[in-house]
Motif scaffolding. Structure first.
Motif, PDB file in Angstrom:
ATOM      1  N   GLU A   1       0.841  -1.204   0.000  1.00  0.00           N
ATOM      2  CA  GLU A   1       0.000   0.000   0.000  1.00  0.00           C
ATOM      3  C   GLU A   1       0.870   1.246   0.000  1.00  0.00           C
ATOM      4  OE1 GLU A   1      -2.130  -3.131   2.655  1.00  0.00           O
ATOM      5  OE2 GLU A   1      -0.091  -2.361   2.405  1.00  0.00           O
ATOM      6  N   SER A   2       0.367   2.307  -0.627  1.00  0.00           N
ATOM      7  CA  SER A   2       1.086   3.574  -0.667  1.00  0.00           C
ATOM      8  C   SER A   2       0.094   4.715  -0.862  1.00  0.00           C
ATOM      9  CB  SER A   2       2.122   3.575  -1.795  1.00  0.00           C
ATOM     10  OG  SER A   2       1.478   3.428  -3.040  1.00  0.00           O
TER      11      SER A   2
ATOM     12  N   VAL B   1      -4.515   3.618   9.771  1.00  0.00           N
ATOM     13  CA  VAL B   1      -3.672   2.895   8.821  1.00  0.00           C
ATOM     14  C   VAL B   1      -4.611   2.142   7.886  1.00  0.00           C
ATOM     15  CG1 VAL B   1      -1.873   1.165   8.504  1.00  0.00           C
ATOM     16  CG2 VAL B   1      -1.819   2.673  10.504  1.00  0.00           C
ATOM     17  N   TYR B   2      -4.398   2.316   6.584  1.00  0.00           N
ATOM     18  CA  TYR B   2      -5.272   1.713   5.579  1.00  0.00           C
ATOM     19  C   TYR B   2      -4.573   0.511   4.947  1.00  0.00           C
ATOM     20  CZ  TYR B   2      -8.576   5.537   5.902  1.00  0.00           C
ATOM     21  OH  TYR B   2      -9.533   6.426   6.359  1.00  0.00           O
ATOM     22  N   TYR B   3      -5.338  -0.571   4.798  1.00  0.00           N
ATOM     23  CA  TYR B   3      -4.833  -1.821   4.261  1.00  0.00           C
ATOM     24  C   TYR B   3      -5.720  -2.297   3.121  1.00  0.00           C
ATOM     25  CZ  TYR B   3      -2.729  -2.123   8.955  1.00  0.00           C
ATOM     26  OH  TYR B   3      -2.045  -1.886  10.128  1.00  0.00           O
TER      27      TYR B   3
ATOM     28  N   LEU C   1      -5.042   6.507  -2.393  1.00  0.00           N
ATOM     29  CA  LEU C   1      -4.237   5.368  -1.974  1.00  0.00           C
ATOM     30  C   LEU C   1      -4.136   4.359  -3.108  1.00  0.00           C
ATOM     31  CD1 LEU C   1      -5.653   4.710   1.612  1.00  0.00           C
ATOM     32  CD2 LEU C   1      -3.919   6.362   0.871  1.00  0.00           C
TER      33      LEU C   1
ATOM     34  N   ARG D   1      -9.337  -0.339   7.373  1.00  0.00           N
ATOM     35  CA  ARG D   1      -8.539   0.646   8.105  1.00  0.00           C
ATOM     36  C   ARG D   1      -8.571   0.340   9.593  1.00  0.00           C
ATOM     37  NH1 ARG D   1     -12.289   6.112   7.321  1.00  0.00           N
ATOM     38  NH2 ARG D   1     -13.996   5.485   8.724  1.00  0.00           N
TER      39      ARG D   1
ATOM     40  N   GLN E   1       1.611  -3.991   4.801  1.00  0.00           N
ATOM     41  CA  GLN E   1       2.087  -3.177   5.912  1.00  0.00           C
ATOM     42  C   GLN E   1       1.177  -1.971   6.162  1.00  0.00           C
ATOM     43  OE1 GLN E   1       3.157  -2.770   2.874  1.00  0.00           O
ATOM     44  NE2 GLN E   1       3.145  -0.535   2.609  1.00  0.00           N
TER      45      GLN E   1
ATOM     46  N   GLY F   1      -0.495   7.283   1.429  1.00  0.00           N
ATOM     47  CA  GLY F   1      -0.950   7.942   2.635  1.00  0.00           C
ATOM     48  C   GLY F   1      -0.148   9.197   2.932  1.00  0.00           C
TER      49      GLY F   1
ATOM     50  N   CYS G   1      -2.699   0.196  -3.965  1.00  0.00           N
ATOM     51  CA  CYS G   1      -2.266  -1.087  -3.408  1.00  0.00           C
ATOM     52  C   CYS G   1      -1.958  -2.012  -4.574  1.00  0.00           C
ATOM     53  CB  CYS G   1      -3.340  -1.677  -2.518  1.00  0.00           C
ATOM     54  SG  CYS G   1      -3.012  -3.393  -2.030  1.00  0.00           S
TER      55      CYS G   1
ATOM     56  N   THR H   1      -0.763   1.810   4.935  1.00  0.00           N
ATOM     57  CA  THR H   1      -0.286   3.166   4.702  1.00  0.00           C
ATOM     58  C   THR H   1      -1.036   4.107   5.642  1.00  0.00           C
ATOM     59  OG1 THR H   1       0.167   4.849   3.017  1.00  0.00           O
ATOM     60  CG2 THR H   1      -1.886   3.610   2.776  1.00  0.00           C
ATOM     61  N   GLN H   2      -0.302   4.978   6.307  1.00  0.00           N
ATOM     62  CA  GLN H   2      -0.876   5.841   7.332  1.00  0.00           C
ATOM     63  C   GLN H   2      -1.545   7.057   6.696  1.00  0.00           C
ATOM     64  OE1 GLN H   2      -0.852   5.669  10.945  1.00  0.00           O
ATOM     65  NE2 GLN H   2      -2.295   7.370  10.649  1.00  0.00           N
TER      66      GLN H   2
END
Length: 114
Positions: free
Chosen positions: A6-7, A93-95, A20, A38, A106, A9, A22, A108-109
């Motif tokens: 993930e990226s 934090v998002y997943y 975001l 999240r 991992q 954030g 993923c 992304t915040q």
């Protein structure tokens, strides 16, 4: 090996937007229903959005409906979450996750604050 990266954030002011991404690997992405979750500090992980394999059918948690949009690019093995009109309560934090996988990335915040 199933993996999610993930990226996207960051820190944004209330009312702002973030997108975001993923990227997934290790399984047949085009055959997988994908979801975003999240987890806010001190709270359990919660469901945010879901998209079917074609990208035509989407579902959202009531708390984000009308503000968040989930999409996917099967050629790039990537799902996206466009988040508009962000609120402080969106801080988490998002997943992303494949529907039938137990693997998590991992995350992304996302922080929404003045």
């Amino acid at each position: 090996q199933v993996q999610f990266v993930e990226s996207g954030g960051g820190l944004v002011q209330p009312g702002g937007s973030l997108r975001l991404s993923c990227t997934a690997s290790g399984f047949i992405f085009g055959a997988a229903v994908m979801k975003w979750y999240r987890q806010a500090p001190g709270k359990e992980r919660e469901y945010v959005a879901r998209i079917d394999t074609t990208g035509r059918r989407r579902d959202y948690a009531d708390s984000v409906k009308g503000r968040f949009t989930m999409s996917r690019d099967n050629a790039k093995r990537t799902v996206f979450l466009q988040m508009n009109n962000l609120k402080p309560e969106d801080t988490a934090v998002y997943y992303c996750k494949a529907d039938k996988s137990d693997t998590w990335g991992q995350g992304t915040q996302v922080t929404v604050a003045d």
